[in-house]
Design an enzyme around this catalytic site. Structure first.
Site, PDB file in Angstrom:
ATOM      1  N   TRP A   1      81.788  13.128  53.188  1.00 28.16           N
ATOM      2  CA  TRP A   1      81.057  11.884  52.959  1.00 28.16           C
ATOM      3  C   TRP A   1      81.719  11.239  51.755  1.00 28.16           C
ATOM      4  O   TRP A   1      81.646  11.747  50.646  1.00 28.16           O
ATOM      5  CB  TRP A   1      79.581  12.181  52.689  1.00 28.16           C
ATOM      6  CG  TRP A   1      78.747  10.996  52.332  1.00 28.16           C
ATOM      7  CD1 TRP A   1      78.534  10.476  51.094  1.00 28.16           C
ATOM      8  CD2 TRP A   1      77.983  10.179  53.222  1.00 28.16           C
ATOM      9  NE1 TRP A   1      77.707   9.394  51.153  1.00 28.16           N
ATOM     10  CE2 TRP A   1      77.351   9.187  52.452  1.00 28.16           C
ATOM     11  CE3 TRP A   1      77.789  10.183  54.609  1.00 28.16           C
ATOM     12  CZ2 TRP A   1      76.518   8.211  53.009  1.00 28.16           C
ATOM     13  CZ3 TRP A   1      76.959   9.213  55.157  1.00 28.16           C
ATOM     14  CH2 TRP A   1      76.334   8.249  54.366  1.00 28.16           C
TER      15      TRP A   1
ATOM     16  N   ASN B   1      82.630  20.096  47.775  1.00 25.32           N
ATOM     17  CA  ASN B   1      81.477  19.194  47.782  1.00 25.32           C
ATOM     18  C   ASN B   1      81.112  18.894  46.341  1.00 25.32           C
ATOM     19  O   ASN B   1      81.187  19.777  45.483  1.00 25.32           O
ATOM     20  CB  ASN B   1      80.264  19.824  48.459  1.00 25.32           C
ATOM     21  CG  ASN B   1      80.462  20.015  49.946  1.00 25.32           C
ATOM     22  OD1 ASN B   1      81.446  19.561  50.512  1.00 25.32           O
ATOM     23  ND2 ASN B   1      79.520  20.698  50.573  1.00 25.32           N
TER      24      ASN B   1
ATOM     25  N   GLU C   1      55.942   0.121  47.303  1.00 26.59           N
ATOM     26  CA  GLU C   1      56.702   1.193  47.953  1.00 26.59           C
ATOM     27  C   GLU C   1      55.772   2.244  48.546  1.00 26.59           C
ATOM     28  O   GLU C   1      56.018   2.755  49.649  1.00 26.59           O
ATOM     29  CB  GLU C   1      57.667   1.824  46.957  1.00 26.59           C
ATOM     30  CG  GLU C   1      58.495   2.974  47.507  1.00 26.59           C
ATOM     31  CD  GLU C   1      59.403   2.607  48.661  1.00 26.59           C
ATOM     32  OE1 GLU C   1      59.907   3.531  49.335  1.00 26.59           O
ATOM     33  OE2 GLU C   1      59.625   1.403  48.906  1.00 26.59           O
TER      34      GLU C   1
ATOM     35  N   HIS D   1      41.298 -12.588  43.712  1.00 24.84           N
ATOM     36  CA  HIS D   1      41.762 -13.818  44.341  1.00 24.84           C
ATOM     37  C   HIS D   1      41.859 -13.687  45.860  1.00 24.84           C
ATOM     38  O   HIS D   1      42.573 -14.463  46.506  1.00 24.84           O
ATOM     39  CB  HIS D   1      43.114 -14.225  43.752  1.00 24.84           C
ATOM     40  CG  HIS D   1      43.048 -14.548  42.292  1.00 24.84           C
ATOM     41  ND1 HIS D   1      42.651 -15.773  41.814  1.00 24.84           N
ATOM     42  CD2 HIS D   1      43.286 -13.779  41.201  1.00 24.84           C
ATOM     43  CE1 HIS D   1      42.674 -15.766  40.499  1.00 24.84           C
ATOM     44  NE2 HIS D   1      43.058 -14.561  40.094  1.00 24.84           N
TER      45      HIS D   1
ATOM     46  N   LYS E   1      67.633   3.035  60.809  1.00 25.32           N
ATOM     47  CA  LYS E   1      68.068   3.400  59.461  1.00 25.32           C
ATOM     48  C   LYS E   1      68.836   2.274  58.799  1.00 25.32           C
ATOM     49  O   LYS E   1      68.740   2.060  57.593  1.00 25.32           O
ATOM     50  CB  LYS E   1      68.936   4.661  59.535  1.00 25.32           C
ATOM     51  CG  LYS E   1      69.294   5.239  58.173  1.00 25.32           C
ATOM     52  CD  LYS E   1      68.059   5.762  57.455  1.00 25.32           C
ATOM     53  CE  LYS E   1      68.383   6.341  56.105  1.00 25.32           C
ATOM     54  NZ  LYS E   1      67.178   6.619  55.322  1.00 25.32           N
TER      55      LYS E   1
END
Length: 607
Positions: A75, A101, A480, A503, A602
């Site tokens: 990656w 990695n 979120e 409100h 995604k």
């Protein structure tokens, strides 16, 4: 996160290595490669793209018998996806192969020194420096060469090393990136997780930081960094291969939440120097960062919520005018952007269509664009003036979890860069110090957070509606939290500024409409307590997420979740896993798969 597989011993073929590597495809990757030792010597094959591309390169070699081999899915972090940048990497002699990695923080400095000593590099990666360092230190003992190499490295790593002259061993090391090893009488094995190993063995060792290992048929020898042996009992794995892909977790979403401590380490590695924020990626911006007239944040969805935190931080700490816009609206507005304006575009995938069109419009107007993304070589990264990678690794769950945490950490550090010369440097240094400690904070609280959220989910999962409220830095957290709940549990949830209740939204509240209040120990806590009283007066149940040991809040609400005390701008970060875990456990309690929320993708690559 990249994937590593290594094997040594009898009855080993290239096909076995490639098949094992396929077990790591779920992690996500952009290139693949393999190094293997036959009687004729060491050979490396690698290619950008999927494992199928690598397999086509190998052709009729798939059934070739080999003495040892390592395979890798990459990656991209340093250098885009390409054949040259794919792992394994070799040294100048071609006898040493390395897979890795993680991130080597000081690779620039190391590469410069190695090149000055005559080493020739073939890639743009940080990993290749490891192969050349091992070459420099090698005097016939591969273990000693790797031990000396590790002393030179700064950052995080899981490393596998092969040498043509040592066909019976693979040497491995770990610091901050997972690596699993084991052996049978027929062979020795290593991998990034247990998934590729379950076909061959069930007793494994999970390597710890600072450990080295010599992997060979019949046994693995584990060493400390000084070379002294270390005795460890193996762990018996009882998971199925499918469960092992998820690390034993029932869903990728939960696994990825538990990966957040490491995600934070990856996000901030190399970006804090001497307790101050440092982005090498921004050096090309030059004086533009010191002459900013205004900042405009451009994002969608979860990235927009992270951008809201950044917007407020820039205004509070840098004193710079900051705006934020949803990308799908920004591209159709006429805004007075030009020289002196900075646009910060946030996109996990780097391919979000609306955000991409927004940065194109911004650049046409004369503004400079800094993008934050998780994908090296993505379109948005290529079309920006500067790009900052959040280094979260692949995220399988559709609902953003660890990528949101990485975005927040990087954005806070970016805000600290903009603020350092504008306001009190001591205050910025203190905040940066807190950010640096966040991975440890997350490690310390995740288990208890999971337990708290699971308990609350059992109590609240049957409600059809939820309202999330917050003020100041807590308002983005309210948005979120509400988004996560509706994304994966399909409960109608809305986020509001708590001061807006009177409100209009308060009309919705009754005993069937609970409220989730974000109320940390900050300057707006008293105001939030008043808002909570308003909701309680309408018979609405209140769940609060608050600072630990806050008795005022505990007396005012029905249920609560406690988080560690931090500075106000960091509460959105430290509260993230709690909000995610609550939504996750509600979804599970309602019988839904949180990894595959209906109607969602995604990456949103169309308008």
């Amino acid at each position: 996160m990249c994937g590593i597989v290594g094997m040594v011993g009898r009855d080993l073929t290239i096909k076995k290595l490639v098949d094992a590597l396929r077990k790591l495809e779920y992690r996500g990757y952009d290139s693949a490669g393999i190094a293997f030792r036959t009687n004729e010597g060491l050979r490396v094959e690698k290619a950008a793209g999927k494992i199928d591309v690598l397999e086509s390169h190998l052709g009729n070699m798939m059934n070739t018998d080999v003495l040892q081999g390592m395979a890798h899915t990459r990656w991209a972090t340093h250098g885009g996806p390409s054949d040259f940048n794919a792992h394994p990497h070799t040294d100048c002699t071609g006898k040493i192969a390395v897979v890795h990695n993680g991130i080597i923080e000081n690779f620039d400095e190391l590469r410069t020194g190695l090149e000055s000593n005559g080493h020739i590099f073939k890639s743009s990666t940080d990993t290749e420096v490891i192969a050349h360092l091992v070459e420099d230190h090698y005097r016939g003992d591969l273990v000693t060469a790797l031990r000396h190499t590790l002393v030179d490295l700064e950052g995080a790593y899981a490393i596998g090393v092969m040498h043509q002259d040592h066909p019976d061993i693979i040497v491995a090391a770990r610091k901050g990136s997972p690596l699993v090893i084991g052996a049978t009488q027929g062979g020795g094995f290593m991998a990034s997780d247990v998934t590729p190993l379950l076909k061959y063995l069930r007793d494994v060792h999970f390597m710890e930081d600072g450990e080295l290992a010599v992997i060979k048929s019949g046994n693995v020898e584990i060493l400390k960094l000084d070379g002294t042996p270390k005795v460890k009992n193996p762990t018996r794995i009882t998971w199925s291969e499918d469960a092992a892909e998820k690390g034993g977790y029932p869903h990728f979403m939960l696994k990825e939440i538990y990966e957040e401590p490491q995600t934070l380490r990856n996000a901030i590695t190399g970006r804090i120097k001497n307790k101050l924020p440092h982005f090498r990626e921004l050096e090309k911006m030059g004086e533009d960062l010191t002459k900013i007239k205004g900042v405009t944040v451009l994002a969608c969805g979860t990235s927009y919520h992270a951008g809201l935190v950044f917007q407020r931080f820039v205004q509070d700490y840098a004193g710079i005018k900051a705006d934020i816009d949803v990308a799908s609206e920004f591209r159709y507005r006429n805004l007075p952007l030009g020289e002196g304006d900075i646009v910060v575009a946030i996109s996990q995938s780097g391919e979000t269509a609306d955000t991409l069109e927004g940065i194109r419009k911004a650049r046409q107007s004369g503004a400079r664009v800094i993008s934050l993304t998780n994908v090296v070589g993505s379109t948005i990264s290529r079309e920006s003036d500067a790009v900052i990678y959040i280094n979260a690794g692949p995220e399988i769950g559709v609902a953003a979890t660890k990528t949101y945490v990485a975005q927040l950490a990087v954005l806070l550090l970016l805000g600290a860069v903009l603020a350092f010369n504008k306001r009190n440097p001591e205050a910025i240094s203190q905040l940066v110090n807190e950010i640096e400690g966040m991975p440890t904070v997350f490690e310390n609280v995740l288990a208890s957070a999971d337990e708290q959220c699971q308990r609350l989910a059992r109590e609240y999962h049957q409600f059809k509606h939820f309202m999330y409220i917050g003020r100041g830095y807590s308002y983005p957290s309210a948005l979120e939290g509400a988004l996560k709940l509706k994304e994966i549990s399909y409960i109608h949830a809305s986020g509001y500024q708590a001061g807006e209740l009177k409100h209009g939204p308060i009309a919705l509240l009754d005993r069937e409409f609970p409220v989730f209040a974000i109320i940390p120990e900050d300057e707006l806590k008293a105001k939030m307590l008043s808002n909570i009283m308003e909701t309680r007066a309408r018979d609405a149940k209140v769940v609060a997420i608050c600072s630990e040991s806050d008795r005022e809040v505990s007396r005012a609400v029905n249920s609560r979740i406690e988080v560690p005390k931090v500075s106000a701008p960091l509460y959105p970060l430290v509260m993230s896993p709690y909000l995610q875990l609550f939504a996750y456990h509600v979804a599970v309690a309602r019988g839904y798969d949180p990894d595959r929320p209906r109607n969602l993708a995604k990456s949103v690559t169309v308008e």
